[in-house]
Design a protein around this motif. Structure first.
Motif, short mmCIF file in Angstrom:
data_model
loop_
_atom_site.label_atom_id
_atom_site.label_comp_id
_atom_site.label_asym_id
_atom_site.label_seq_id
_atom_site.Cartn_x
_atom_site.Cartn_y
_atom_site.Cartn_z
N GLU A 16 17.39 80.15 55.39
CA GLU A 16 16.14 80.26 56.13
C GLU A 16 15.87 78.94 56.83
O GLU A 16 16.34 77.88 56.39
CB GLU A 16 14.97 80.63 55.21
N LEU A 17 15.12 79.00 57.93
CA LEU A 17 14.77 77.80 58.69
C LEU A 17 13.40 77.32 58.23
O LEU A 17 12.40 78.01 58.41
CB LEU A 17 14.75 78.11 60.19
N LYS A 18 13.37 76.14 57.64
CA LYS A 18 12.12 75.60 57.10
C LYS A 18 11.71 74.38 57.91
O LYS A 18 12.47 73.42 58.04
CB LYS A 18 12.29 75.22 55.63
N PHE A 19 10.48 74.42 58.44
CA PHE A 19 9.97 73.34 59.27
C PHE A 19 8.72 72.74 58.63
O PHE A 19 7.84 73.47 58.15
CB PHE A 19 9.61 73.86 60.67
N GLN A 20 8.65 71.41 58.63
CA GLN A 20 7.42 70.71 58.25
C GLN A 20 6.47 70.77 59.44
O GLN A 20 6.70 70.10 60.45
CB GLN A 20 7.72 69.27 57.86
N PHE A 21 5.43 71.58 59.33
CA PHE A 21 4.58 71.86 60.48
C PHE A 21 3.39 70.91 60.53
O PHE A 21 2.62 70.80 59.57
CB PHE A 21 4.08 73.31 60.42
N GLU A 22 3.25 70.22 61.67
CA GLU A 22 2.08 69.42 61.97
C GLU A 22 1.73 69.64 63.44
O GLU A 22 2.63 69.61 64.30
CB GLU A 22 2.34 67.93 61.73
N PRO A 23 0.46 69.85 63.76
CA PRO A 23 0.07 70.03 65.16
C PRO A 23 0.46 68.82 66.00
O PRO A 23 0.40 67.67 65.54
CB PRO A 23 -1.45 70.20 65.08
N GLU A 24 0.87 69.10 67.22
CA GLU A 24 1.24 68.07 68.20
C GLU A 24 2.48 67.27 67.79
O GLU A 24 2.70 66.17 68.29
CB GLU A 24 0.06 67.11 68.45
N LYS A 25 3.29 67.81 66.88
CA LYS A 25 4.51 67.11 66.47
C LYS A 25 5.68 68.08 66.42
O LYS A 25 5.53 69.23 66.01
CB LYS A 25 4.33 66.46 65.09
N GLN A 26 6.85 67.58 66.83
CA GLN A 26 8.06 68.37 66.71
C GLN A 26 8.59 68.32 65.28
O GLN A 26 8.30 67.40 64.52
CB GLN A 26 9.14 67.86 67.67
#
Length: 217
Positions: A16-26
């Motif tokens: 699975e693709l897991k992303f550390q999500f923060e607004p305005e950040k890749q």
């Protein structure tokens, strides 16, 4: 999850693709693609939200028994998604090709051409960096608690050892006192016996003198 999804042609890790999500950040996630065959295998990456993600390389060829990495970049988003849930999906197609040519024919992944095309579906998971921080703080707190417990146990063990040594010294001291008292008593008895003996001898000597002296009458 960090497992791998395995097909006949390729293995993909993680599953699975897991992303550390923060607004305005890749945010980035890397996929490892492994060729399980002794032939050249071509791959192609598709997604249900192509405007949100940047995939490099999105197509390529993996040599027999070799591996390659695909970097998937989540573009900066303005806001958090509702409940941090993501419905985006990825599809990784793979098929055997004759060579490692740079340019793949347009119909490489077209099943209508009679090719055997395998597909691997991957879901997307968003994770909050605060949850990771909380996990780290919790792990640090648990580690600190363990270290504190170990230090406290060591202090208790040292205290018990000192108490045992103190008790042992007290017992040895009492034993020495008793030995000294016994020795003092024995010395007194010998001296007393000598004195009594001397007095007896002197008394006997005087008695003999008195008995042996001539009468004055």
């Amino acid at each position: 999850m960090t497992g791998a999804t395995t097909n006949q042609l390729i293995s993909v890790s993680p599953e699975e693709l897991k992303f550390q999500f923060e607004p305005e950040k890749q945010s980035c996630c890397d996929l490892k693609v492994t060729n399980n065959t002794d032939q050249y295998v071509a791959f192609k990456v598709k997604t249900t939200s192509p405007k949100k993600y940047f995939v490099r390389p999105n197509t390529g060829i993996v040599h027999p028994g070799d591996s390659c990495f695909i970097r998937v970049t989540l573009q900066a988003q303005k806001d958090y998604p509702p409940d941090m849930q993501c419905k985006d999906k990825f599809l990784l197609q793979s098929t055997i090709v004759n060579s490692d040519a740079d340019d793949l024919p347009p119909d490489t992944f077209n099943r209508d051409s009679g090719r055997n095309v395998e597909e691997c579906k991957l879901r997307v998971v968003y994770a909050s960096p605060h949850s990771s921080l909380g996990h780290s703080e919790n792990a640090f707190s648990q580690s600190s608690d363990v270290n504190s417990s170990q230090a406290l146990q060591r202090a208790r063990d040292e205290r018990d050892a000192v108490l045992r040594q103190t008790q042992q010294l007290q017992q040895e001291l009492e034993m020495l006192k008793r030995r000294r008292n016994r020795r003092s008593d024995a010395g007194f008895s010998v001296k007393f016996a000598l004195v009594v003996g001397l007095i007896g001898l002197m008394a006997g000597f005087l008695f003999k003198l008195l008995m042996s002296s001539p009468s004055t009458e």
